[in-house]
Design a protein around this motif. Structure first.
Motif, PDB file in Angstrom:
ATOM      1  N   SER A 166       0.826  -1.210   0.000  1.00  4.12           N
ATOM      2  CA  SER A 166       0.000   0.000   0.000  1.00  4.12           C
ATOM      3  C   SER A 166       0.861   1.261   0.000  1.00  4.12           C
ATOM      4  O   SER A 166       0.518   2.255  -0.638  1.00  4.12           O
ATOM      5  CB  SER A 166      -0.955   0.018   1.201  1.00  4.12           C
ATOM      6  N   ASP A 213      -6.684  -1.525  -4.919  1.00  5.68           N
ATOM      7  CA  ASP A 213      -6.116  -2.040  -3.671  1.00  5.68           C
ATOM      8  C   ASP A 213      -7.166  -2.887  -2.944  1.00  5.68           C
ATOM      9  O   ASP A 213      -8.100  -2.357  -2.369  1.00  5.68           O
ATOM     10  CB  ASP A 213      -5.635  -0.878  -2.780  1.00  5.68           C
ATOM     11  N   GLU A 214      -6.990  -4.199  -3.037  1.00  5.75           N
ATOM     12  CA  GLU A 214      -7.856  -5.168  -2.350  1.00  5.75           C
ATOM     13  C   GLU A 214      -9.339  -4.964  -2.599  1.00  5.75           C
ATOM     14  O   GLU A 214     -10.127  -4.798  -1.675  1.00  5.75           O
ATOM     15  CB  GLU A 214      -7.550  -5.164  -0.844  1.00  5.75           C
TER      16      GLU A 214
HETATM   17 MG    MG Z   1      -2.071  -2.824   2.222  1.00  4.41          MG
END
Ligand code: MG
Ligand code: ADP
Length: 267
Positions: free
Chosen positions: A44, A177-178
Motif C-alpha cells: 500500500s 487495492d484489495e
Molecule cells: Mg495494504
C-alpha cells in the motif's frame, strides 16, 4: 510492450523504519499486473507513492515515460492514472448515476457542480455527463440499480460503482487495492469480468493489490511478490506458487503456522 509505470530504486522511510526498500518494478502497458505479499510488505505504501498520495524518500517513478515526482493525485488523475476510492460517506445519499456524474471531468476543479454555478451551457454539460454515466452503467451491467442510493448497495455493487467512476474520464492505468475484500462470489465474478473487458476492449492497464489468489490467478499476468519492502520475484502465479522463497515469506519462518493469504491456499 512499453512500460506504463516504472518504479526505479524507490524507498520510503517512516522515521527510522524502511517500509519500501530500494524497490524497482515495471507495469507494462496493456497488462493486468498483480502485486502480492505478506501483510506489512509495503504494497500500500508503494501504491500511495505511485498515486501521488505519498512522496518517496528516494528513487524515481515514471508514468508513460514521464517522471511524476511531486505531482499531486489530481494532476496524475488528469494524466490518466486513477485509483479507486470507497464511496465517501456524503455520497451514500446520492444515486449511482449521481455518484458517477460527480467525477471530475479531466480538468482540475471542473465538475458538474462548478458547471452548475457557472450557469452557462449547464444543460448541455449535464446532458453530456449524464449520457456518459448511462454508458458506464450499461457497460458494467448495473442499470437495474442506477437510481438506487449508493448507501443501499451491497459491498460488491459499490465496488462496481467505484470501478465505474474510473470510466468517467479517459483512464490509462487504474490502481486497485484489495477490491475483493468482503465481496460475494457472484459480484466478484462480475467485477473480474468487467476488469477483463476494460483491459481487452478499452486498453486499460491495471495494477492490482490483492489477497484473493483466485482473482489474481484469473486476472493477473505477471504477478509481482513484495516482501520486506522490495520485490522478491516476478512471474506467473504458477511460477510463484512453485517458489520456496515465496512460501517461506508467507509463512514468516514458521512452516507449521497458518497463513490464510498464502498463494495457493485458496487455489
Ligand atoms: Mg495494504
Ligand atoms: N504512515 C505510516 N507511518 C508509519 N509506518 C507506516 C505508515 N504506513 C505504513 N507503515 C508501515 O510500513 C509497513 C508497510 O505497510 P503497508 O505498505 O501498509 O504494507 P502492506 O500494504 O503490504 O500490508 C508496515 O510495517 C506499516 O506499519
Amino acid at each position: 510492450m512499453a512500460p506504463m509505470i516504472e518504479v526505479k530504486n524507490v524507498s520510503r522511510r517512516f522515521g527510522g523504519f524502511v517500509a519500501v526498500n530500494d524497490c524497482s518494478l515495471t507495469v507494462e502497458k496493456g497488462s493486468i499486473t498483480g502485486l502480492i505479499g505478506p501483510n506489512g510488505a509495503g504494497k500500500s505504501t508503494l501504491f500511495n507513492m505511485v498515486a501521488g498520495n505519498l512522496a518517496p524518500s528516494s528513487g524515481t517513478i515514471l508514468l508513460d515515460g514521464q517522471p511524476i515526482g511531486g505531482l499531486k493525485p489530481h494532476e496524475l488523475f488528469a494524466r490518466g492514472l486513477l485509483r479507486t476510492f470507497q464511496i465517501a460517506h456524503e455520497f451514500s445519499r446520492l444515486t449511482v448515476l449521481e455518484n458517477l456524474m460527480m467525477v471530475p471531468d479531466g480538468q482540475p476543479g471542473e465538475n458538474l457542480l462548478d458547471a452548475w454555478f457557472r450557469g452557462r451551457k449547464v444543460r448541455e454539460f449535464e446532458a453530456r455527463v449524464r449520457e456518459k454515466a448511462e454508458e458506464v452503467v450499461d457497460f458494467l451491467q448495473i442499470g437495474h440499480v442506477k437510481n438506487e442510493l449508493a448507501g443501499n448497495l451491497s459491498g460488491g455493487q459499490k465496488k462496481l460503482v467505484e470501478l465505474g467512476r474510473t470510466m468517467m474520464v479517459d483512464a490509462k492505468v487504474v490502481l486497485l487495492d484489495e477490491i475483493a475484500a468482503g465481496v460475494n462470489r457472484t459480484l466478484l465474478n462480475d467485477l473480474a469480468g468487467n476488469i477483463e473487458r476494460l483491459n481487452r476492449e478499452r486498453g486499460y492497464t491495471f495494477f492490482v493489490i490483492e489477497h484473493d489468489m483466485d482473482l489474481i490467478g484469473r486476472l493477473c499476468d505477471p504477478v509481482i511478490v513484495m516482501a520486506a519492502g522490495s520485490v522478491m520475484m516476478t512471474g506467473t502465479l504458477a511460477d510463484i506458487q512453485a517458489d520456496q522463497r515465496v512460501v517461506d515469506a508467507y509463512f514468516g519462518g514458521s512452516p507449521t503456522g497458518h497463513a490464510t493469504n498464502l498463494p495457493g491456499a485458496t487455489a
